[in-house]
Design a protein around this motif. Structure first.
Motif, PDB file in Angstrom:
ATOM      1  N   UNK A  26       0.824  -1.211   0.000  1.00 32.20           N
ATOM      2  CA  UNK A  26       0.000   0.000   0.000  1.00 32.20           C
ATOM      3  C   UNK A  26       0.862   1.267   0.000  1.00 32.20           C
ATOM      4  N   UNK A  27       1.926   1.283   0.782  1.00 28.66           N
ATOM      5  CA  UNK A  27       2.758   2.480   0.942  1.00 28.66           C
ATOM      6  C   UNK A  27       3.844   2.627  -0.114  1.00 28.66           C
ATOM      7  N   UNK A  28       4.242   1.554  -0.725  1.00 29.53           N
ATOM      8  CA  UNK A  28       5.387   1.579  -1.633  1.00 29.53           C
ATOM      9  C   UNK A  28       5.287   2.538  -2.820  1.00 29.53           C
ATOM     10  N   UNK A  29       4.152   2.649  -3.502  1.00 25.99           N
ATOM     11  CA  UNK A  29       4.125   3.573  -4.649  1.00 25.99           C
ATOM     12  C   UNK A  29       4.488   5.012  -4.270  1.00 25.99           C
ATOM     13  N   UNK A  30       3.916   5.508  -3.208  1.00 23.99           N
ATOM     14  CA  UNK A  30       4.194   6.886  -2.780  1.00 23.99           C
ATOM     15  C   UNK A  30       5.632   7.018  -2.267  1.00 23.99           C
ATOM     16  N   UNK A  31       6.068   6.062  -1.476  1.00 20.38           N
ATOM     17  CA  UNK A  31       7.417   6.133  -0.919  1.00 20.38           C
ATOM     18  C   UNK A  31       8.483   5.996  -1.999  1.00 20.38           C
ATOM     19  N   UNK A  35      11.324   8.716  -2.151  1.00 18.26           N
ATOM     20  CA  UNK A  35      12.676   8.260  -1.781  1.00 18.26           C
ATOM     21  C   UNK A  35      13.000   6.959  -2.501  1.00 18.26           C
ATOM     22  N   UNK A  36      13.270   7.014  -3.802  1.00 19.10           N
ATOM     23  CA  UNK A  36      13.452   5.767  -4.559  1.00 19.10           C
ATOM     24  C   UNK A  36      14.613   4.896  -4.065  1.00 19.10           C
ATOM     25  N   UNK A  37      15.760   5.487  -3.781  1.00 16.57           N
ATOM     26  CA  UNK A  37      16.912   4.693  -3.362  1.00 16.57           C
ATOM     27  C   UNK A  37      16.662   4.021  -2.008  1.00 16.57           C
ATOM     28  N   UNK A  59       7.146   0.451  -9.110  1.00 13.44           N
ATOM     29  CA  UNK A  59       8.281   0.715  -9.995  1.00 13.44           C
ATOM     30  C   UNK A  59       7.869   1.487 -11.245  1.00 13.44           C
ATOM     31  N   UNK A  60       6.617   1.370 -11.609  1.00 19.73           N
ATOM     32  CA  UNK A  60       6.140   2.018 -12.827  1.00 19.73           C
ATOM     33  C   UNK A  60       5.621   3.427 -12.604  1.00 19.73           C
ATOM     34  N   UNK A  61       5.521   3.857 -11.359  1.00 18.98           N
ATOM     35  CA  UNK A  61       4.993   5.189 -11.056  1.00 18.98           C
ATOM     36  C   UNK A  61       6.119   6.211 -11.025  1.00 18.98           C
ATOM     37  N   UNK A  70      16.429   8.751 -12.187  1.00 22.17           N
ATOM     38  CA  UNK A  70      16.726   8.213 -10.852  1.00 22.17           C
ATOM     39  C   UNK A  70      15.785   7.052 -10.543  1.00 22.17           C
ATOM     40  N   UNK A  71      14.510   7.243 -10.808  1.00 20.43           N
ATOM     41  CA  UNK A  71      13.532   6.196 -10.551  1.00 20.43           C
ATOM     42  C   UNK A  71      13.795   4.982 -11.439  1.00 20.43           C
ATOM     43  N   UNK A  72      14.141   5.223 -12.686  1.00 20.10           N
ATOM     44  CA  UNK A  72      14.429   4.113 -13.603  1.00 20.10           C
ATOM     45  C   UNK A  72      15.641   3.326 -13.140  1.00 20.10           C
ATOM     46  N   UNK A  73      16.672   4.015 -12.728  1.00 18.43           N
ATOM     47  CA  UNK A  73      17.884   3.346 -12.236  1.00 18.43           C
ATOM     48  C   UNK A  73      17.583   2.491 -11.015  1.00 18.43           C
ATOM     49  N   UNK A  74      16.780   3.023 -10.121  1.00 19.89           N
ATOM     50  CA  UNK A  74      16.427   2.276  -8.912  1.00 19.89           C
ATOM     51  C   UNK A  74      15.528   1.085  -9.238  1.00 19.89           C
ATOM     52  N   UNK A  75      14.622   1.266 -10.190  1.00 20.46           N
ATOM     53  CA  UNK A  75      13.765   0.153 -10.606  1.00 20.46           C
ATOM     54  C   UNK A  75      14.613  -0.975 -11.189  1.00 20.46           C
ATOM     55  N   UNK A  76      15.563  -0.636 -12.020  1.00 25.98           N
ATOM     56  CA  UNK A  76      16.459  -1.639 -12.607  1.00 25.98           C
ATOM     57  C   UNK A  76      17.289  -2.307 -11.519  1.00 25.98           C
TER      58      UNK A  76
END
Length: 92
Positions: A26-31, A35-37, A59-61, A70-76
């Motif tokens: 529930x919390x992960x998309x917003x967090x 703070x992706x890293x 990961x897609x948000x 930054x978000x893409x790098x963390x998703x990968x």
């Protein structure tokens, strides 16, 4: 804590062993947006307590194009962890 932009504190709460996985999802998309890293670090520490498939929406948000890299790098980074460390090959 998330509504008050205290993402670091919210991530620390999630890391407690008594927190159910449903709260993580529930919390992960917003967090992840805030703070992706740190969020990816927390997911990696939680390891097999979480289902990576259920974290894919997080990961897609990506809302701000300036932060997209930054978000893409963390998703990968998280997906590589799932494949290499968790040996996850689920491709549902």
């Amino acid at each position: 804590l998330i509504r008050r932009d205290r993402a670091d504190e919210a991530i620390q709460v999630l890391r407690k062993p008594t927190v159910p996985s449903s709260l993580w999802y529930k919390a992960s998309p917003k967090l992840f947006l805030l703070e992706p890293h740190e969020m990816v670090d927390a997911w990696m520490i939680a390891d097999k307590l979480l289902d990576p498939i259920k974290l894919l929406p997080s990961l897609l948000k990506v809302s701000d194009k300036g932060k997209a890299s930054v978000h893409s790098e963390e998703a990968v980074r998280y997906l590589q962890f799932c494949i290499n460390r968790m040996r996850n090959t689920d491709c549902r």
